[in-house]
Design a protein around this motif. Structure first.
Motif, PDB file in Angstrom:
ATOM      1  N   GLY A  81     -11.705   1.627  -2.648  1.00 24.14           N
ATOM      2  CA  GLY A  81     -11.066   0.836  -1.606  1.00 24.14           C
ATOM      3  C   GLY A  81      -9.640   0.444  -1.969  1.00 24.14           C
ATOM      4  O   GLY A  81      -8.756   0.410  -1.098  1.00 24.14           O
ATOM      5  N   THR A  82      -9.394   0.170  -3.243  1.00 23.87           N
ATOM      6  CA  THR A  82      -8.046  -0.173  -3.690  1.00 23.87           C
ATOM      7  C   THR A  82      -7.095   1.011  -3.518  1.00 23.87           C
ATOM      8  O   THR A  82      -5.977   0.871  -2.997  1.00 23.87           O
ATOM      9  CB  THR A  82      -8.060  -0.610  -5.162  1.00 23.87           C
ATOM     10  N   VAL A  83      -7.543   2.187  -3.956  1.00 19.53           N
ATOM     11  CA  VAL A  83      -6.715   3.389  -3.788  1.00 19.53           C
ATOM     12  C   VAL A  83      -6.509   3.680  -2.300  1.00 19.53           C
ATOM     13  O   VAL A  83      -5.416   4.078  -1.877  1.00 19.53           O
ATOM     14  CB  VAL A  83      -7.370   4.590  -4.506  1.00 19.53           C
ATOM     15  N   LEU A  84      -7.557   3.477  -1.511  1.00 18.14           N
ATOM     16  CA  LEU A  84      -7.463   3.668  -0.066  1.00 18.14           C
ATOM     17  C   LEU A  84      -6.352   2.797   0.513  1.00 18.14           C
ATOM     18  O   LEU A  84      -5.501   3.269   1.280  1.00 18.14           O
ATOM     19  CB  LEU A  84      -8.807   3.307   0.576  1.00 18.14           C
ATOM     20  N   ALA A  85      -6.345   1.509   0.158  1.00 14.03           N
ATOM     21  CA  ALA A  85      -5.336   0.585   0.670  1.00 14.03           C
ATOM     22  C   ALA A  85      -3.927   1.014   0.254  1.00 14.03           C
ATOM     23  O   ALA A  85      -2.989   0.996   1.063  1.00 14.03           O
ATOM     24  CB  ALA A  85      -5.629  -0.836   0.174  1.00 14.03           C
ATOM     25  N   LEU A  86      -3.783   1.435  -1.009  1.00 15.41           N
ATOM     26  CA  LEU A  86      -2.455   1.819  -1.503  1.00 15.41           C
ATOM     27  C   LEU A  86      -1.923   3.056  -0.786  1.00 15.41           C
ATOM     28  O   LEU A  86      -0.742   3.113  -0.410  1.00 15.41           O
ATOM     29  CB  LEU A  86      -2.526   2.075  -3.010  1.00 15.41           C
ATOM     30  N   SER A  91       0.979   6.111   3.470  1.00 13.86           N
ATOM     31  CA  SER A  91       1.046   6.851   4.733  1.00 13.86           C
ATOM     32  C   SER A  91       2.034   6.194   5.687  1.00 13.86           C
ATOM     33  O   SER A  91       2.800   6.872   6.383  1.00 13.86           O
ATOM     34  CB  SER A  91      -0.345   6.924   5.373  1.00 13.86           C
ATOM     35  N   ALA A  92       2.013   4.867   5.720  1.00 13.99           N
ATOM     36  CA  ALA A  92       2.928   4.138   6.602  1.00 13.99           C
ATOM     37  C   ALA A  92       4.388   4.323   6.193  1.00 13.99           C
ATOM     38  O   ALA A  92       5.287   4.238   7.038  1.00 13.99           O
ATOM     39  CB  ALA A  92       2.573   2.653   6.595  1.00 13.99           C
ATOM     40  N   LEU A  93       4.616   4.568   4.912  1.00 12.19           N
ATOM     41  CA  LEU A  93       5.983   4.690   4.400  1.00 12.19           C
ATOM     42  C   LEU A  93       6.457   6.139   4.292  1.00 12.19           C
ATOM     43  O   LEU A  93       7.547   6.395   3.781  1.00 12.19           O
ATOM     44  CB  LEU A  93       6.082   4.018   3.021  1.00 12.19           C
ATOM     45  N   PHE A 152      -7.336   0.941  19.801  1.00 17.46           N
ATOM     46  CA  PHE A 152      -6.444  -0.117  19.320  1.00 17.46           C
ATOM     47  C   PHE A 152      -5.248   0.481  18.591  1.00 17.46           C
ATOM     48  O   PHE A 152      -4.113   0.023  18.749  1.00 17.46           O
ATOM     49  CB  PHE A 152      -7.209  -1.061  18.400  1.00 17.46           C
ATOM     50  N   SER A 153      -5.507   1.517  17.800  1.00 19.18           N
ATOM     51  CA  SER A 153      -4.423   2.168  17.069  1.00 19.18           C
ATOM     52  C   SER A 153      -3.419   2.798  18.016  1.00 19.18           C
ATOM     53  O   SER A 153      -2.200   2.736  17.792  1.00 19.18           O
ATOM     54  CB  SER A 153      -5.000   3.224  16.130  1.00 19.18           C
ATOM     55  N   ALA A 154      -3.912   3.433  19.086  1.00 15.64           N
ATOM     56  CA  ALA A 154      -3.010   4.020  20.074  1.00 15.64           C
ATOM     57  C   ALA A 154      -2.164   2.935  20.734  1.00 15.64           C
ATOM     58  O   ALA A 154      -0.956   3.130  20.967  1.00 15.64           O
ATOM     59  CB  ALA A 154      -3.811   4.782  21.120  1.00 15.64           C
ATOM     60  N   VAL A 165       0.231   1.233  12.530  1.00 12.30           N
ATOM     61  CA  VAL A 165      -1.193   1.584  12.533  1.00 12.30           C
ATOM     62  C   VAL A 165      -1.710   1.684  11.105  1.00 12.30           C
ATOM     63  O   VAL A 165      -2.744   1.102  10.751  1.00 12.30           O
ATOM     64  CB  VAL A 165      -1.417   2.919  13.276  1.00 12.30           C
ATOM     65  N   TYR A 166      -0.979   2.394  10.262  1.00 13.47           N
ATOM     66  CA  TYR A 166      -1.425   2.567   8.874  1.00 13.47           C
ATOM     67  C   TYR A 166      -1.278   1.271   8.066  1.00 13.47           C
ATOM     68  O   TYR A 166      -2.065   1.022   7.142  1.00 13.47           O
ATOM     69  CB  TYR A 166      -0.655   3.710   8.215  1.00 13.47           C
ATOM     70  N   LEU A 167      -0.304   0.455   8.420  1.00 13.52           N
ATOM     71  CA  LEU A 167      -0.186  -0.847   7.752  1.00 13.52           C
ATOM     72  C   LEU A 167      -1.411  -1.717   8.041  1.00 13.52           C
ATOM     73  O   LEU A 167      -1.948  -2.386   7.146  1.00 13.52           O
ATOM     74  CB  LEU A 167       1.085  -1.561   8.204  1.00 13.52           C
TER      75      LEU A 167
END
Length: 391
Positions: A81-86, A91-93, A152-154, A165-167
């Protein structure tokens, strides 16, 4: 997870984990054009991020199943989950399509271990006779991702841009880590001492796991089942546009109907537990076959398309649940490997299904692709019926 923990906090954090994974799996498709425009790329190039995610998930789930990792479920999920969040933050950046693809590949590498661990944790300590119901509550996370996460993401992408969305997903992933950290040390299995990942004794080899009674037929059913689903689902929006001129928003409503059926079906799993999984399984597969046969005429009008999508979601939830539940019953020491192979087959089918059925769709039409999907699940039903005594 101990029996007393099988309720609210434990099950809901596992469900939230599935929701985050599911949202990441589905979210790029509806925002693909926006991402491509912002990264000065093409939708085809950006879509490689989806392939990178699927390929990494399939590969690492297989490696995870064969590994001798001595981590507890809590540790696997917290690290994953930590790696997922990072990497959702990464992805957002992203500044180029290949940045996004690398981030999604890293996420897939974690999901390959997290998914079978979540399923294992959900089933390992479910109260007697409630395995289907407990697993159904966790799998409901996929339905939540479809019903809430994707629309919601759309909306967020339209209002604040695709990066937001990725944030937001990164924030939810961080929230799951806090929840995973509260899982008991023994969440991975009933025979597991505190701090130890699996039941006592040496882990079985791949061959030994596959030799478990009924394991090979279940994995064959999984391959047929997932190939049928992933061969049709990606083309649903295209079919609706071609048949009734549906806009992206209208197609999204049909996806919502599917997600609603998938999510609500979790409440039916108590009945499946009472009737018996091996009795219900062939029937569910035949029902899916009938739905696939009915999709071509149903998708020529919006009302029957909504009804068919809802029923498809219900049947698909029960079918997926039964495959995972029956695999998890092949023995405590084999469970992790078999669930890892299930994840490998599932994500491998993301490539196989569209490749096989996409050819039929392009050359012959939607009805031919539906007929092939129906044939796959009917074959799976035949296997389930003839081998039901093994389960």
């Amino acid at each position: 997870m101990k029996e007393q923990d099988s309720g609210a906090p434990g099950i809901w954090v596992l469900t939230l984990g599935i929701m985050v994974i599911g949202s990441n799996s589905f979210v790029l498709s509806p925002i693909l054009i926006d991402v491509a425009r912002d990264l000065d790329s093409t939708p085809i190039a950006v879509a490689r991020a989806i392939s990178a995610f699927g390929a990494a998930t399939a590969l690492t789930s297989f490696l995870f199943a064969r590994s001798a990792v001595t981590w507890s479920a809590r540790r696997i999920l917290c690290v994953g989950g930590t790696v997922l969040a990072l990497f959702l933050l990464g992805s957002a950046l992203s500044r180029a399509w290949w940045h996004l693809a690398l981030c999604q590949a890293a996420i897939g590498a974690m999901v390959g271990g997290m998914l079978p661990t979540i399923y294992d944790a959900a089933t390992a300590n479910a109260p007697a006779g409630q395995g289907g119901r407990t697993l159904g509550r966790v799998i409901r996370g996929w339905g939540i991702a479809l019903v809430l996460g994707v629309p919601f993401s759309a909306f967020v992408a339209d209002m604040a841009g695709w990066r937001a969305v990725y944030l937001i997903l990164a924030g939810f992933a961080a929230l799951t880590v806090a929840g995973f950290a509260r899982l008991p040390r023994g969440a991975a299995g009933p025979a597991e001492p505190a701090g130890q990942v699996g039941p006592a004794g040496p882990r079985p080899s791949l061959g030994e796991s596959l030799s478990a009674r009924g394991a090979r037929p279940l994995l064959l059913i999984c391959l047929l089942y997932m190939t049928a689903f992933y061969g049709l689902y990606p083309y649903l929006g295209t079919r609706l546009h071609e048949a009734i001129g549906a806009s992206a928003s209208l197609s999204g409503i049909v996806v919502l109907a599917y997600g609603a059926g998938f999510g609500l079906a979790s409440y039916a799993m108590g009945a499946v537990d009472r009737w018996g999984a091996r009795r219900v399984f062939p029937v569910v597969l035949l029902v899916l076959g009938a739905i696939y046969v009915g999709l071509p005429p149903a998708t020529t009008h919006i009302a029957p398309a909504l009804a068919a999508a809802f029923l498809w979601g219900v049947a698909n939830h029960v079918g997926v649940n039964l495959i995972i539940l029956l695999l998890s019953r092949r023995g405590e020491t084999r469970r992790r490997m078999l669930l890892g192979l299930h994840t490998t087959i599932t994500y491998g089918s993301i490539f196989l299904g569209p490749f096989l059925l996409g050819q039929l769709y392009d050359r012959i039409g939607f009805a031919a692709a539906c007929a092939a999907s129906a044939l796959f699940v009917v074959l799976a039903a035949a296997v389930a019926w003839t081998r039901r005594a093994d389960w």
